[in-house]
Motif scaffolding. Structure first.
Motif, mmCIF file in Angstrom:
data_model
loop_
_atom_site.group_PDB
_atom_site.id
_atom_site.type_symbol
_atom_site.label_atom_id
_atom_site.label_comp_id
_atom_site.label_asym_id
_atom_site.label_seq_id
_atom_site.Cartn_x
_atom_site.Cartn_y
_atom_site.Cartn_z
ATOM 1 N N GLN B 6 0.841 -1.184 0.000
ATOM 2 C CA GLN B 6 0.000 0.000 0.000
ATOM 3 C C GLN B 6 0.881 1.239 0.000
ATOM 4 O O GLN B 6 1.932 1.269 0.621
ATOM 5 N N CYS B 23 -3.359 0.472 -3.675
ATOM 6 C CA CYS B 23 -3.135 -0.872 -3.157
ATOM 7 C C CYS B 23 -2.722 -1.785 -4.304
ATOM 8 O O CYS B 23 -3.402 -1.835 -5.344
ATOM 9 N N TRP B 34 -11.192 -3.289 0.604
ATOM 10 C CA TRP B 34 -10.776 -2.122 1.375
ATOM 11 C C TRP B 34 -11.518 -2.124 2.717
ATOM 12 O O TRP B 34 -12.739 -2.361 2.762
ATOM 13 N N ARG B 36 -11.546 0.064 6.709
ATOM 14 C CA ARG B 36 -11.101 1.233 7.469
ATOM 15 C C ARG B 36 -11.043 0.859 8.947
ATOM 16 O O ARG B 36 -11.964 0.214 9.465
ATOM 17 N N TYR B 48 -15.452 -4.186 -2.001
ATOM 18 C CA TYR B 48 -14.627 -5.251 -2.540
ATOM 19 C C TYR B 48 -14.838 -5.390 -4.048
ATOM 20 O O TYR B 48 -15.893 -5.080 -4.577
ATOM 21 N N ALA B 67 -13.748 4.104 -5.106
ATOM 22 C CA ALA B 67 -12.698 3.111 -5.290
ATOM 23 C C ALA B 67 -12.770 2.591 -6.714
ATOM 24 O O ALA B 67 -13.852 2.469 -7.288
ATOM 25 N N SER B 75 -5.566 -1.193 -7.101
ATOM 26 C CA SER B 75 -6.781 -0.439 -6.833
ATOM 27 C C SER B 75 -6.425 0.906 -6.212
ATOM 28 O O SER B 75 -5.367 1.046 -5.582
ATOM 29 N N LEU B 77 -8.188 4.158 -3.827
ATOM 30 C CA LEU B 77 -9.283 4.648 -2.995
ATOM 31 C C LEU B 77 -9.101 6.153 -2.870
ATOM 32 O O LEU B 77 -8.061 6.618 -2.395
ATOM 33 N N TYR B 90 -6.364 2.894 6.614
ATOM 34 C CA TYR B 90 -7.079 2.285 5.502
ATOM 35 C C TYR B 90 -6.308 1.038 5.072
ATOM 36 O O TYR B 90 -5.151 1.109 4.656
ATOM 37 N N CYS B 92 -5.958 -2.608 2.952
ATOM 38 C CA CYS B 92 -6.301 -3.316 1.719
ATOM 39 C C CYS B 92 -5.994 -4.793 1.936
ATOM 40 O O CYS B 92 -5.030 -5.141 2.643
#
Lengths: 114, 117
Positions: B6, B23, B34, B36, B48, B67, B75, B77, B90, B92
């Motif tokens: 990440q 990520c 993802w 949090r 997801y 996202a 990916s 975010l 955050y 992943c």
């Protein structure tokens, strides 16, 4: 919806003593159960999981957990802890079908005292 | 190291600014998640992907959050107009579809810690 309750936010224990970290869950459907460990400034690492079959599950680093369906519990145990086990432990559930998201408890901080 | 990575690991921003996190999942992992994590809490699911398709979104994912996983690999975010309440870690995670590990274990990255001033 699923929910997870970790009954103890902090557990201090002396080195080489046994420990049990408690986890209860709630769900109207079948679930898979997991314990993850998080060391400071690191991501989560899977300790063990229960999917089906034997209710006693063995994981890494000498940890084990027992699934109890009637009590909806999945407590984590270790017979003798080491300083290196100091970390935060999270219990999590996932529906057995239909969704892949994990629902976590709030975590239990295990502090091993020398 | 072939784990989930990440970037950045830490981000400090002022309220109202936009931020974007990246990520990179484990190679060939089809599913990417993802979460949090706020202080004193366990991780909470955000969204997801399976390949490039976003298949689940939590109610936590407000309109300010978006996202993407455009090519089914990494990916991003993005949080627009950040608020102090967005301060969190955050996380992943990724896993394969099928295979020996099946789709049971999610492999987590180290997280991006966001601080909104």
């Amino acid at each position: 919806a699923q929910s997870v309750t970790q009954l103890d936010s902090q557990v201090p224990v002396f080195e080489e003593a046994p420990v049990e970290l408690r986890c209860n869950y709630s769900s109207s459907v079948s679930v898979y159960l997991f314990w993850y460990v998080q060391y400071p400034n690191q991501g989560l690492q899977l300790l063990l999981k229960y999917l089906s079959g034997s209710t006693l599950v063995k994981g890494i680093n000498g940890f084990e957990a027992e699934f109890n369906k009637s009590q909806t519990s999945f407590h984590l145990r270790k017979p003798s802890v080491h300083i290196s086990d100091t970390a935060e432990y999270f219990c999590a559930v996932r529906k057995a079908a239909g969704s892949y998201q994990l629902t976590f408890g709030k975590g239990t901080k295990l502090s091993v005292i020398p | 190291d072939t784990g989930v990575s990440q970037d950045p690991r830490h981000k400090i921003t002022k309220r109202g600014q936009n931020v974007t996190f990246r990520c990179d999942p484990i190679s060939e992992h089809n599913r990417l998640y993802w979460y949090r994590q706020t202080l004193g809490q366990g991780p909470e699911f955000l969204t997801y992907f399976q390949n490039e398709a976003q298949l689940e979104k939590s109610r936590l994912l407000s309109d300010r959050f978006s996202a993407e996983r455009p090519k089914g690999s990494f990916s991003t975010l993005e949080i627009q107009r950040t608020e102090q309440g967005d301060s969190a870690m955050y996380l992943c995670a990724s896993n394969p579809v099928g295979g020996r590990a099946g789709d049971y274990e999610q492999f987590f990255g180290p997280g991006t810690r966001l601080t909104v001033l």
